[in-house]
Scaffold this motif. Structure first.
Motif, PDB file in Angstrom:
ATOM      1  N   VAL A   1       0.843  -1.206   0.000  1.00 60.66           N
ATOM      2  CA  VAL A   1       0.000   0.000   0.000  1.00 60.66           C
ATOM      3  C   VAL A   1       0.874   1.251   0.000  1.00 60.66           C
ATOM      4  O   VAL A   1       0.567   2.231  -0.703  1.00 60.66           O
ATOM      5  CB  VAL A   1      -0.955  -0.011   1.225  1.00 60.66           C
ATOM      6  CG1 VAL A   1      -1.652   1.327   1.389  1.00 60.66           C
ATOM      7  CG2 VAL A   1      -1.986  -1.129   1.063  1.00 60.66           C
TER       8      VAL A   1
ATOM      9  N   GLU B   1       0.715   7.006  -6.368  1.00 62.93           N
ATOM     10  CA  GLU B   1      -0.575   7.718  -6.360  1.00 62.93           C
ATOM     11  C   GLU B   1      -0.392   9.183  -5.991  1.00 62.93           C
ATOM     12  O   GLU B   1      -1.128  10.045  -6.463  1.00 62.93           O
ATOM     13  CB  GLU B   1      -1.536   7.049  -5.378  1.00 62.93           C
ATOM     14  CG  GLU B   1      -2.010   5.691  -5.859  1.00 62.93           C
ATOM     15  CD  GLU B   1      -2.831   4.968  -4.807  1.00 62.93           C
ATOM     16  OE1 GLU B   1      -3.919   5.448  -4.469  1.00 62.93           O
ATOM     17  OE2 GLU B   1      -2.370   3.926  -4.299  1.00 62.93           O
TER      18      GLU B   1
ATOM     19  N   VAL C   1      -1.164   1.373   7.245  1.00 63.99           N
ATOM     20  CA  VAL C   1      -2.124   2.390   7.696  1.00 63.99           C
ATOM     21  C   VAL C   1      -3.111   2.706   6.569  1.00 63.99           C
ATOM     22  O   VAL C   1      -2.885   2.362   5.407  1.00 63.99           O
ATOM     23  CB  VAL C   1      -1.422   3.691   8.146  1.00 63.99           C
ATOM     24  CG1 VAL C   1      -0.503   3.423   9.331  1.00 63.99           C
ATOM     25  CG2 VAL C   1      -0.642   4.318   7.005  1.00 63.99           C
ATOM     26  N   ILE C   2      -4.177   3.358   6.971  1.00 64.44           N
ATOM     27  CA  ILE C   2      -5.164   3.822   5.989  1.00 64.44           C
ATOM     28  C   ILE C   2      -4.869   5.287   5.735  1.00 64.44           C
ATOM     29  O   ILE C   2      -4.905   6.095   6.666  1.00 64.44           O
ATOM     30  CB  ILE C   2      -6.590   3.624   6.521  1.00 64.44           C
ATOM     31  CG1 ILE C   2      -6.850   2.133   6.741  1.00 64.44           C
ATOM     32  CG2 ILE C   2      -7.614   4.216   5.558  1.00 64.44           C
ATOM     33  CD1 ILE C   2      -8.064   1.841   7.587  1.00 64.44           C
ATOM     34  N   TRP C   3      -4.543   5.628   4.520  1.00 65.62           N
ATOM     35  CA  TRP C   3      -4.152   7.004   4.221  1.00 65.62           C
ATOM     36  C   TRP C   3      -5.216   7.686   3.381  1.00 65.62           C
ATOM     37  O   TRP C   3      -6.063   7.047   2.767  1.00 65.62           O
ATOM     38  CB  TRP C   3      -2.790   7.050   3.536  1.00 65.62           C
ATOM     39  CG  TRP C   3      -2.733   6.449   2.158  1.00 65.62           C
ATOM     40  CD1 TRP C   3      -2.604   5.123   1.838  1.00 65.62           C
ATOM     41  CD2 TRP C   3      -2.812   7.152   0.909  1.00 65.62           C
ATOM     42  NE1 TRP C   3      -2.584   4.962   0.483  1.00 65.62           N
ATOM     43  CE2 TRP C   3      -2.707   6.186  -0.114  1.00 65.62           C
ATOM     44  CE3 TRP C   3      -2.947   8.495   0.561  1.00 65.62           C
ATOM     45  CZ2 TRP C   3      -2.737   6.539  -1.471  1.00 65.62           C
ATOM     46  CZ3 TRP C   3      -2.974   8.843  -0.783  1.00 65.62           C
ATOM     47  CH2 TRP C   3      -2.872   7.866  -1.782  1.00 65.62           C
ATOM     48  N   GLU C   4      -5.138   8.989   3.382  1.00 69.40           N
ATOM     49  CA  GLU C   4      -6.114   9.798   2.649  1.00 69.40           C
ATOM     50  C   GLU C   4      -5.369  10.922   1.942  1.00 69.40           C
ATOM     51  O   GLU C   4      -4.554  11.604   2.573  1.00 69.40           O
ATOM     52  CB  GLU C   4      -7.136  10.371   3.632  1.00 69.40           C
ATOM     53  CG  GLU C   4      -8.290  11.068   2.969  1.00 69.40           C
ATOM     54  CD  GLU C   4      -9.411  11.406   3.951  1.00 69.40           C
ATOM     55  OE1 GLU C   4      -9.307  11.016   5.136  1.00 69.40           O
ATOM     56  OE2 GLU C   4     -10.359  12.079   3.536  1.00 69.40           O
ATOM     57  N   ALA C   5      -5.619  11.100   0.671  1.00 68.66           N
ATOM     58  CA  ALA C   5      -4.952  12.169  -0.079  1.00 68.66           C
ATOM     59  C   ALA C   5      -5.537  13.516   0.333  1.00 68.66           C
ATOM     60  O   ALA C   5      -6.689  13.599   0.751  1.00 68.66           O
ATOM     61  CB  ALA C   5      -5.137  11.945  -1.574  1.00 68.66           C
TER      62      ALA C   5
ATOM     63  N   PRO D   1      -8.401  16.385  -4.270  1.00 72.63           N
ATOM     64  CA  PRO D   1      -9.114  15.414  -5.103  1.00 72.63           C
ATOM     65  C   PRO D   1      -8.151  14.723  -6.059  1.00 72.63           C
ATOM     66  O   PRO D   1      -7.112  15.288  -6.410  1.00 72.63           O
ATOM     67  CB  PRO D   1     -10.125  16.276  -5.864  1.00 72.63           C
ATOM     68  CG  PRO D   1      -9.558  17.642  -5.858  1.00 72.63           C
ATOM     69  CD  PRO D   1      -8.740  17.768  -4.601  1.00 72.63           C
ATOM     70  N   PRO D   2      -8.473  13.494  -6.463  1.00 79.65           N
ATOM     71  CA  PRO D   2      -7.593  12.792  -7.389  1.00 79.65           C
ATOM     72  C   PRO D   2      -7.634  13.427  -8.775  1.00 79.65           C
ATOM     73  O   PRO D   2      -8.541  14.201  -9.079  1.00 79.65           O
ATOM     74  CB  PRO D   2      -8.171  11.376  -7.411  1.00 79.65           C
ATOM     75  CG  PRO D   2      -9.566  11.505  -6.946  1.00 79.65           C
ATOM     76  CD  PRO D   2      -9.642  12.723  -6.095  1.00 79.65           C
TER      77      PRO D   2
END
Lengths: 416, 178
Positions: free
Chosen positions: B94, B101, B150-154, B157-158
């Motif tokens: 990830v 990403e 871990v759970i990540w967040e950008a 917006p993509p």
């Protein structure tokens, strides 16, 4: 003129071939969203975390279910519990984030609770009458585990979690989910109603247009559907599992060789080795079994037009650097696909605000899972909509016809 | 600028030694033999940032040189600290995907060349910690990696993707407009 029930247009089921899709106000109505939050979301099972987070006594994590603050904790007795994360004194949080504790203490005034929710100590309460700390306990909610995940419902009358997931559970064995490792995940905030995002998962009809990479990994001729009580299943077969291989976009930008480099996990049957089982669990969870591991994503409705989606990956332990890179390619591909979904859902959400669009039609052979979702949702919502109607318009009114000025009561394109 | 790679010249020395070690090994010989079967030039251009170093590696000729390649088969761009984390196996799948990403790592080249790069990376990786040990770069080896799993967040917006042709997609025959 559309018929209204509660704050939204009615949806009547005449079969996937003859029914219009869910009307647009189901995707935009603030009143409906609040009603869903007060009623429907409380009655269903939510995937809220991972078993590994509460593996030992004292381990806990916090979450939110239908606006209810919840703490999930493993007690000293080994029992897993879900409790209100609202202090009985002045509503502060008894726990924050996740971790391991011997007891919970509210950071507001210091009330302390046992891991099972019983009040251990309420400091400075001398002189308060008819206050019996020994009788106080944080309200408890139903909790269960499935595979590597923890689920909660706020409804004592909901079917058991085993029943809820009965159609998916048999898949756990072949995929040896207990041997997979949690690899992390990614969260998105999408400007659309939660139903828009769930709708999108319900069909492969959009894949050739929205997901050109995925379209080359799945064969349209090996795409099947199966409907269950609280779940449905889509199966997409890889086109050439042993030939030139799937084209996987993302890190490799599309390669013919991927499946040669990355064989499926051992223990899978033929269909599992050569395809993907996409399970939707009513209403807010998906469980996706792939030849390379398990991908789940949870959906959290945040507002009428805001939804949170969280991808969670369980993968086999990589035995080499090259294998880890290939796993990264798979993760990257999954995130690319969701990014594509994210974008199209936001576009379609804008479309739901249109004054000239009311509802569409199902592609009868490709959108039966979507129809299944709408059927389950509307049947669960109906009593709540009727109650809303009675409360706001009086029981004598029943379902009333309201004009929305668009004149789209009939199913567009249907024979009349 | 990271503390482990404060000096571009030192980083360049480490990287040249790393590729040299690989290319002169049995792994390098095997990679050269495999490269002969590639249609594309088996030349990787590595653009390291923070600090900035550019090298190119001709896998077929088993040479490494400073500066950009004339005709690279593939180009990889990555920050020095991220390259450390990647090649010292401090990242899970990830986190590796996240590098791409978030645009912190960038790969360019035709799919077969990138697939070859992936296989090459498998042979190449063990030589990185070995080189650092040989050069006494305990500071790099001891630097802590990021938290994994871990759970990540950008943050934003993509990027827009829908309706856009991807580099690997075949071009549609253009339709006559007149």
């Amino acid at each position: 003129m559309p018929t209204m029930l509660g704050p939204v247009s009615t949806w009547e089921d005449h079969g996937v071939e003859r029914t219009g899709t869910l009307p647009n106000d189901w995707y935009t109505s603030t009143e409906l969203f609040e009603l869903e939050r007060r009623t429907f979301f409380r009655e269903v099972w939510h995937c809220v975390g991972r078993v590994e987070q509460v593996a030992e006594p004292g381990r806990f994590f916090t979450c939110e279910v239908a606006n209810e603050q919840v703490v999930v904790a493993r007690g000293r007795d080994g029992e897993l519990r879900a409790m209100s994360n609202v202090c009985l004194h002045r509503a502060g949080p008894v726990a924050m984030g996740c971790g391991q504790r011997n007891a919970f203490q509210c950071p507001y005034h210091g009330w302390t609770f046992e891991l099972d929710g019983r009040l251990r100590r309420a400091r400075g309460m001398e002189g308060t009458e008819e206050f019996e700390p020994a009788k106080l306990r944080l309200p408890q909610f139903r909790v269960g585990t499935w595979g590597p995940t923890v689920w909660v419902t706020l409804d004592d009358a909901a079917p058991s979690l085993d029943e809820w997931l009965a159609d998916v559970t048999p898949r756990l064995a072949n995929y040896r989910v207990d041997r997979l490792q949690f690899a992390g995940g990614r969260r998105w905030r999408i400007r659309c109603n939660w139903k828009m995002y769930v709708d999108n998962y319900m069909e492969g009809y959009h894949i050739p247009f929205v997901h050109p990479g995925l379209a080359q990994s799945l064969s349209p001729s090996i795409y099947t559907y199966r409907l269950g009580d609280y779940t449905n299943e889509q199966y997409g077969g890889e086109p050439h599992p042993r030939g030139p291989g799937s084209r996987v976009a993302g890190i490799l930008g599309g390669t013919q060789e991927f499946r040669k480099l990355k064989p499926p996990m051992p223990g899978l049957d033929e269909s599992e080795r050569t395809g993907y089982y996409f399970h939707w669990v009513f209403p807010l969870t998906t469980i996706n079994f792939t030849p390379d591991g398990l991908l789940m994503f949870t959906v959290r409705p945040v507002g009428p037009e805001l939804t949170e989606s969280t991808f969670l990956w369980w993968l086999p332990e990589a035995t080499s650097f090259e294998e880890r890179l290939l796993q990264a390619a798979i993760v990257n591909f999954g995130h690319l696909v969701n990014t594509e979904d994210y974008e199209i859902c936001e576009h379609a959400q804008k479309g739901m605000q249109s004054s000239v669009y009311h509802r569409g039609r199902y592609a009868a052979t490709q959108e039966m899972c979507l129809h299944h979702f709408h059927r389950l949702l509307t049947s669960h919502m109906r009593p709540h909509l009727e109650a809303w109607e009675a409360e706001h318009r009086g029981p004598a009114n029943g379902a009333v016809v309201h004009g929305n000025g668009h004149g789209h009561a009939a199913v567009p394109g249907s024979a009349r | 600028m990271t503390t482990a790679h404060a000096d571009a010249a030192v980083l360049e020395g480490d990287l040249v030694a790393f590729f040299d070690r690989f290319l002169t090994s049995a792994d390098g010989a095997a990679a050269a033999a495999a490269a002969a079967a590639l249609d594309a030039p088996a030349v990787l251009e590595l653009r390291c940032t923070d600090p900035d170093v550019v090298l190119h590696v001709d896998v077929g000729a088993r040479t490494v040189a400073r500066g950009p390649a004339e005709a690279p088969g593939a180009v990889a761009e990555i920050a020095a600290r991220d390259l450390d984390d990647l090649l010292l196996e401090r990242l899970g799948p990830v986190e590796i995907s996240r590098l791409l990403e978030e645009g912190r790592a960038h790969l360019e080249g035709p799919p077969p060349a990138l697939a070859a790069l992936l296989i090459l990376a498998g042979r190449l990786q063990p030589h990185y910690p070995a080189t650092l040990r040989e050069r006494g770069r305990d500071d790099v080896l001891a630097a802590p990696g990021p938290e994994i799993g871990v759970i990540w967040e950008a943050e934003g917006p993509p990027p827009s993707l829908v309706g856009q042709r991807r580099p690997w997609q075949r071009a549609r025959p253009s339709r006559a407009t007149d």
